[in-house]
Design a protein around this motif. Structure first.
Motif, PDB file in Angstrom:
ATOM      1  N   LEU A  43      -7.405  -3.637  -7.970  1.00  0.00           N
ATOM      2  CA  LEU A  43      -7.048  -4.409  -6.994  1.00  0.00           C
ATOM      3  C   LEU A  43      -8.187  -4.432  -6.176  1.00  0.00           C
ATOM      4  CD1 LEU A  43      -3.338  -3.183  -6.577  1.00  0.00           C
ATOM      5  CD2 LEU A  43      -4.162  -5.706  -7.244  1.00  0.00           C
ATOM      6  N   PRO A  44      -8.435  -5.330  -5.102  1.00  0.00           N
ATOM      7  CA  PRO A  44      -9.665  -4.842  -4.260  1.00  0.00           C
ATOM      8  C   PRO A  44      -9.166  -3.971  -3.156  1.00  0.00           C
ATOM      9  CG  PRO A  44      -8.331  -7.203  -3.726  1.00  0.00           C
ATOM     10  CD  PRO A  44      -7.638  -6.547  -4.953  1.00  0.00           C
ATOM     11  N   ILE A  45     -10.526  -3.275  -2.601  1.00  0.00           N
ATOM     12  CA  ILE A  45      -9.859  -2.447  -1.917  1.00  0.00           C
ATOM     13  C   ILE A  45      -9.339  -2.974  -0.402  1.00  0.00           C
ATOM     14  CG2 ILE A  45     -11.472  -0.722  -2.778  1.00  0.00           C
ATOM     15  CD1 ILE A  45     -13.558  -1.355  -0.319  1.00  0.00           C
ATOM     16  N   GLU A  46      -8.737  -2.117   0.153  1.00  0.00           N
ATOM     17  CA  GLU A  46      -8.001  -2.745   1.553  1.00  0.00           C
ATOM     18  C   GLU A  46      -9.156  -2.462   2.699  1.00  0.00           C
ATOM     19  OE1 GLU A  46      -5.941  -4.593   3.571  1.00  0.00           O
ATOM     20  OE2 GLU A  46      -4.516  -3.960   2.071  1.00  0.00           O
ATOM     21  N   HIS A  47      -9.090  -3.556   3.654  1.00  0.00           N
ATOM     22  CA  HIS A  47      -9.860  -3.403   4.612  1.00  0.00           C
ATOM     23  C   HIS A  47      -9.077  -3.649   5.851  1.00  0.00           C
ATOM     24  CE1 HIS A  47     -13.686  -3.039   2.460  1.00  0.00           C
ATOM     25  NE2 HIS A  47     -13.410  -3.955   1.855  1.00  0.00           N
ATOM     26  N   ASP A  48      -8.160  -4.380   5.693  1.00  0.00           N
ATOM     27  CA  ASP A  48      -7.338  -4.655   6.923  1.00  0.00           C
ATOM     28  C   ASP A  48      -5.954  -3.727   6.894  1.00  0.00           C
ATOM     29  OD1 ASP A  48      -5.584  -5.730   8.784  1.00  0.00           O
ATOM     30  OD2 ASP A  48      -5.137  -7.568   7.593  1.00  0.00           O
ATOM     31  N   TRP A  49      -6.073  -2.673   7.667  1.00  0.00           N
ATOM     32  CA  TRP A  49      -4.957  -1.633   7.971  1.00  0.00           C
ATOM     33  C   TRP A  49      -4.240  -2.062   9.127  1.00  0.00           C
ATOM     34  CZ3 TRP A  49      -4.827   1.250   3.703  1.00  0.00           C
ATOM     35  CH2 TRP A  49      -6.002   1.498   2.978  1.00  0.00           C
ATOM     36  N   ASN A  76       0.762  -1.169   0.135  1.00  0.00           N
ATOM     37  CA  ASN A  76      -0.065  -0.008   0.115  1.00  0.00           C
ATOM     38  C   ASN A  76       0.984   1.452  -0.066  1.00  0.00           C
ATOM     39  OD1 ASN A  76      -2.399  -1.136  -0.145  1.00  0.00           O
ATOM     40  ND2 ASN A  76      -2.679  -1.535   2.167  1.00  0.00           N
ATOM     41  N   GLU A  77       1.864   1.340   0.813  1.00  0.00           N
ATOM     42  CA  GLU A  77       2.782   2.439   0.679  1.00  0.00           C
ATOM     43  C   GLU A  77       3.358   2.879  -0.459  1.00  0.00           C
ATOM     44  OE1 GLU A  77       2.766   0.088   2.785  1.00  0.00           O
ATOM     45  OE2 GLU A  77       2.914   0.674   4.984  1.00  0.00           O
ATOM     46  N   LEU A  78       3.893   1.823  -1.336  1.00  0.00           N
ATOM     47  CA  LEU A  78       4.209   2.061  -2.479  1.00  0.00           C
ATOM     48  C   LEU A  78       3.323   2.368  -3.712  1.00  0.00           C
ATOM     49  CD1 LEU A  78       6.740  -1.116  -2.789  1.00  0.00           C
ATOM     50  CD2 LEU A  78       7.213   1.302  -1.841  1.00  0.00           C
ATOM     51  N   LEU A  79       2.002   1.816  -3.501  1.00  0.00           N
ATOM     52  CA  LEU A  79       0.911   2.317  -4.528  1.00  0.00           C
ATOM     53  C   LEU A  79       0.654   3.800  -3.992  1.00  0.00           C
ATOM     54  CD1 LEU A  79      -1.636  -0.808  -4.107  1.00  0.00           C
ATOM     55  CD2 LEU A  79       0.069  -0.114  -5.930  1.00  0.00           C
ATOM     56  N   LEU A  80       0.577   4.157  -2.741  1.00  0.00           N
ATOM     57  CA  LEU A  80       0.219   5.694  -2.383  1.00  0.00           C
ATOM     58  C   LEU A  80       1.327   6.530  -3.027  1.00  0.00           C
ATOM     59  CD1 LEU A  80      -1.118   7.529  -0.991  1.00  0.00           C
ATOM     60  CD2 LEU A  80       0.107   7.202   1.037  1.00  0.00           C
ATOM     61  N   ALA A 108      -6.807   7.653  -0.028  1.00  0.00           N
ATOM     62  CA  ALA A 108      -5.935   7.618  -1.378  1.00  0.00           C
ATOM     63  C   ALA A 108      -5.705   6.205  -1.740  1.00  0.00           C
ATOM     64  CB  ALA A 108      -4.723   8.501  -1.027  1.00  0.00           C
ATOM     65  N   VAL A 109      -5.279   5.295  -0.871  1.00  0.00           N
ATOM     66  CA  VAL A 109      -4.673   4.024  -0.993  1.00  0.00           C
ATOM     67  C   VAL A 109      -5.631   3.166  -1.732  1.00  0.00           C
ATOM     68  CG1 VAL A 109      -4.082   1.611   0.013  1.00  0.00           C
ATOM     69  CG2 VAL A 109      -2.954   3.770   0.619  1.00  0.00           C
ATOM     70  N   ASN A 110      -6.714   3.360  -1.537  1.00  0.00           N
ATOM     71  CA  ASN A 110      -7.879   2.611  -2.071  1.00  0.00           C
ATOM     72  C   ASN A 110      -8.246   3.104  -3.574  1.00  0.00           C
ATOM     73  OD1 ASN A 110      -8.502   0.411  -0.538  1.00  0.00           O
ATOM     74  ND2 ASN A 110      -9.849   1.440   0.940  1.00  0.00           N
ATOM     75  N   ASP A 111      -8.289   4.471  -3.544  1.00  0.00           N
ATOM     76  CA  ASP A 111      -8.285   5.199  -4.839  1.00  0.00           C
ATOM     77  C   ASP A 111      -7.319   4.430  -5.904  1.00  0.00           C
ATOM     78  OD1 ASP A 111     -10.456   6.512  -4.315  1.00  0.00           O
ATOM     79  OD2 ASP A 111      -9.448   8.315  -4.108  1.00  0.00           O
ATOM     80  N   ALA A 112      -5.834   4.297  -5.580  1.00  0.00           N
ATOM     81  CA  ALA A 112      -4.703   3.879  -6.141  1.00  0.00           C
ATOM     82  C   ALA A 112      -5.110   2.067  -6.453  1.00  0.00           C
ATOM     83  CB  ALA A 112      -3.469   4.051  -5.497  1.00  0.00           C
ATOM     84  N   ARG A 113      -5.575   1.531  -5.359  1.00  0.00           N
ATOM     85  CA  ARG A 113      -5.790   0.150  -5.600  1.00  0.00           C
ATOM     86  C   ARG A 113      -7.133  -0.268  -6.657  1.00  0.00           C
ATOM     87  NH1 ARG A 113      -3.518  -3.109  -1.904  1.00  0.00           N
ATOM     88  NH2 ARG A 113      -4.988  -4.917  -2.379  1.00  0.00           N
TER      89      ARG A 113
END
Length: 189
Positions: free
Chosen positions: A181-187, A124-128, A171-176
């Motif tokens: 890619l599936p949206i992130e739920h597990d942070w 996620n950090e790299l996608l962001l 922002a991460v989920n927009d990038a995903r």
């Protein structure tokens, strides 16, 4: 066990600096210094965070991340990293080890994250990082939020970081989504 006050003291004051074109150079130089300590892990070391986004104001911290197979593997680097000036900090992570190195007589610091990341390189950090580079309007909104939080949080880096959470999750989920890619739920980290 995570202690907010200990993390606050270890991470120091929140200060936002104007963009510095040397930040990517500092990363490259530090990666070269870490190479003998980390071996092949240094090949995967990535510069992320605001200092990796050209033209973006940021805390003068060079954030670096590399994948490891396990926390046991990361723990094996404690002594060599300590000898190189990196102090391990418990910032509440449980899927990574976090190390900080400060530079004498400077606001510059290095944060090294050794992460158990089965989804590398779509961490996620790299996608962001890439999303902010590709979307300057999002980067500017993020910059404005950081300046506001730095003013409000002063010497409480964990509170500053918490204040960015909802913006970063979006922002991460927009990038995903942009990469199907599936949206992130597990942070949890």
């Amino acid at each position: 066990m995570y202690n907010h006050e200990h993390a606050r003291q270890a991470l120091g004051h929140v200060s936002i600096a104007p963009p510095d074109p040397c930040w990517p150079i500092y990363f490259s130089q530090e990666r070269d210094l870490l190479r003998p300590l980390l071996g092949s892990i240094a090949d995967e070391l990535q510069h992320y965070g605001s200092t990796a986004v050209a033209g973006l104001s940021a805390k003068p911290i060079i954030d670096m991340m590399a994948p490891v197979a396990s926390l046991t593997q990361a723990d094996a680097f404690d002594a060599p990293l300590d000898n190189a000036g990196y102090r391990r900090i418990d910032a509440g992570f449980f899927k990574r080890r976090f190390f900080r190195k400060t530079v004498a007589n400077s606001d510059l610091a290095y944060h090294l994250h050794l992460v158990v990341a089965p989804d590398w390189p779509i961490k996620n950090e790299l996608l962001l990082r890439d999303w902010l580079i590709q979307h300057p309007e999002v980067a500017r909104a993020y910059e404005a939020l950081k300046l506001e939080l730095a003013s409000a949080c002063g010497d409480d880096m964990p509170r500053y970081t918490d204040g960015k959470t909802s913006f970063l999750h979006k922002a991460v989920n927009d990038a995903r989504r942009s990469q199907n890619l599936p949206i992130e739920h597990d942070w949890a980290e």
